[in-house]
Design a protein around this motif. Structure first.
Motif, short mmCIF file in Angstrom:
data_model
loop_
_atom_site.label_atom_id
_atom_site.label_comp_id
_atom_site.label_asym_id
_atom_site.label_seq_id
_atom_site.Cartn_x
_atom_site.Cartn_y
_atom_site.Cartn_z
N UNK A 196 -9.43 -10.52 5.43
CA UNK A 196 -8.65 -9.41 4.89
C UNK A 196 -8.96 -8.13 5.66
N UNK A 197 -7.94 -7.55 6.28
CA UNK A 197 -8.11 -6.28 6.99
C UNK A 197 -8.33 -5.15 5.97
N UNK A 198 -9.07 -4.15 6.37
CA UNK A 198 -9.24 -2.88 5.64
C UNK A 198 -10.01 -3.00 4.33
N UNK A 199 -10.57 -4.19 3.99
CA UNK A 199 -11.20 -4.32 2.67
C UNK A 199 -12.40 -3.40 2.53
N UNK A 200 -13.24 -3.32 3.54
CA UNK A 200 -14.41 -2.44 3.44
C UNK A 200 -13.99 -0.98 3.28
N UNK A 201 -12.95 -0.58 4.01
CA UNK A 201 -12.46 0.80 3.90
C UNK A 201 -11.95 1.08 2.49
#
Length: 417
Positions: free
Chosen positions: A298-303
């Protein structure tokens, strides 16, 4: 060149080399001829440090892919000590899990923090259930011995028994004896006894004195009922008869399914967890099955987690999981952990799998929930096809899919820029 300038040049060269060791280890190189002779020992020491870090990173990368068969760095690499300890613990945990699968419920884990508590609780529950089942079998065997003492004694002790008890003529199916609980069931649905007898007579007895135990779904009052039937042959007033002890185990089965789900399902998404997914992946590889493995990140999850909170992060994970669930029902969807998912797509080729994933990718990044939000959704994925001619291990196919996923992530990031 002045001594000060030579020292400054050597210092700059060693600094740049150390920087490469940390940030670009594959690029790091040092020619001792480029530095002052007084610093050769330091240069050799940095080169040794670079080797230790490269071995450490390679070992850590293999472990992150789940490859426990990797050979750890040698004794001289003290940097990798804690990682080698983790490697040993994971290998031991794998062995313990295999022992549990064989029925050894004495295994316990005491070296993995909260996971140890969860693992040990699950084993204790499995052991308790096994003990309960054995106790129940012992109870039934005791009941059988009591019934064999005589028909009159049988009638007396079963009248108020908690289970439904039926005795019927083996040929005519005439009811010879029922206890109060069985009689109450027949008042609600008189055809219930016929269904029980049909089920029992489809299973052969082990001789006139033998008994069988089976589980079956029986229609009762127009509803399905899961029952356990203990049946055995008796002589009742010179007639061959079948005695049946029947219990409703619907609720017990539901509890077992719930426990099974806890062992094989991801608590947040309801998808299968890593343990189950790796088990099926291994079976498919061993069976030389035609399938495509899809590794998803999943892209951007940490952000999203860091900026907008874990509520939004969890919602993102659940949204992606729902899209994966909505794919073909033959597709096995697993959450490996965190932002990583795995799909196992049977009986298709890689081109078809990529078309499916591109469509899924498009749907996720255009999810209607994102309208007016200050963040985006997106997935990166890598695919690997396997078939009867493929010779590849679990760790190898996952590593290859992971590499392709990161390549997909890099291309998509470049396109966005």
């Amino acid at each position: 060149m002045a001594v000060g300038q030579e020292v400054a040049k050597t210092s700059e060269t060693l600094f740049l080399y150390l920087k490469d060791i940390i940030y670009e280890p594959q690029k790091a190189q040092l020619d001792l001829a480029d530095i002052d002779e007084d610093f050769h020992k330091l240069g050799q020491g940095l080169a040794f440090l670079a080797k230790l870090l490269n071995d450490f990173n390679a070992f850590a990368t293999d472990l992150s892919k789940g490859n426990l068969n990797v050979t750890p760095p040698g004794r001289e690499n003290i940097i990798a000590g804690p990682l080698k300890s983790l490697h040993g613990n994971l290998q031991h945990l794998t062995w313990q899990s295999q022992q549990v699968a064989k029925g050894d419920y004495k295994q316990r884990v005491d070296f993995l923090g909260e996971f140890s508590d969860a693992f040990n609780t699950m084993i204790e529950q499995l052991e308790e259930r096994q003990n309960d089942l054995e106790a129940e079998i012992e109870h039934r065997n005791t009941l059988i011995k009591s019934l064999e003492a005589g028909n009159q004694f049988l009638a007396n002790v079963t009248r108020n028994a908690p289970s439904q008890i039926f005795i019927v003529d083996a040929k005519t199916r005439e009811i010879l004896l029922v206890n109060e609980k069985a009689e109450a069931a027949l008042r609600v649905d008189p055809a219930y006894i016929k269904r029980l007898i049909d089920c029992v007579q489809q299973n052969d007895h082990k001789g006139n004195e033998g008994y069988n135990k089976l589980e079956a779904e029986i229609e009762y009052f127009n509803k399905p009922l899961l029952v356990s039937i203990l049946s055995y042959m008796v002589t009742w007033e010179d007639r061959q008869a079948i005695a049946m002890v029947v219990e409703d185990i619907t609720a017990e089965k539901e509890k077992f399914i719930k426990l099974e789900n806890q062992a094989y399902k991801d608590a947040l998404t309801g998808l299968y967890n890593r343990f189950y997914g790796m088990e099926i992946l291994g079976e498919w590889i061993d069976a030389k099955k035609q399938f495509v493995l899809v590794f998803i990140d999943l892209d951007f999850l940490k952000y999203i987690n860091d900026t907008f909170g874990h509520y939004e992060g969890d919602r993102y994970i659940l949204t992606a999981a729902e899209y994966f669930k909505s794919l073909n029902s033959d597709i096995l969807a697993c959450r490996l952990g965190g932002d990583e998912f795995m799909l196992l797509m049977p009986d298709i080729g890689e081109e078809t799998a990529q078309e499916i994933m591109k469509c899924c990718q498009e749907r996720i990044q255009n999810d209607e929930y994102l309208e007016g939000k200050e963040f985006k959704y997106g997935i990166s994925f890598g695919t690997v096809e396997a078939n009867k001619d493929t010779n590849i291990s679990q760790s190898e196919i996952l590593h290859l899919a992971d590499e392709r996923m990161y390549e997909n992530k890099r291309l998509r990031k470049a396109n966005r820029q």
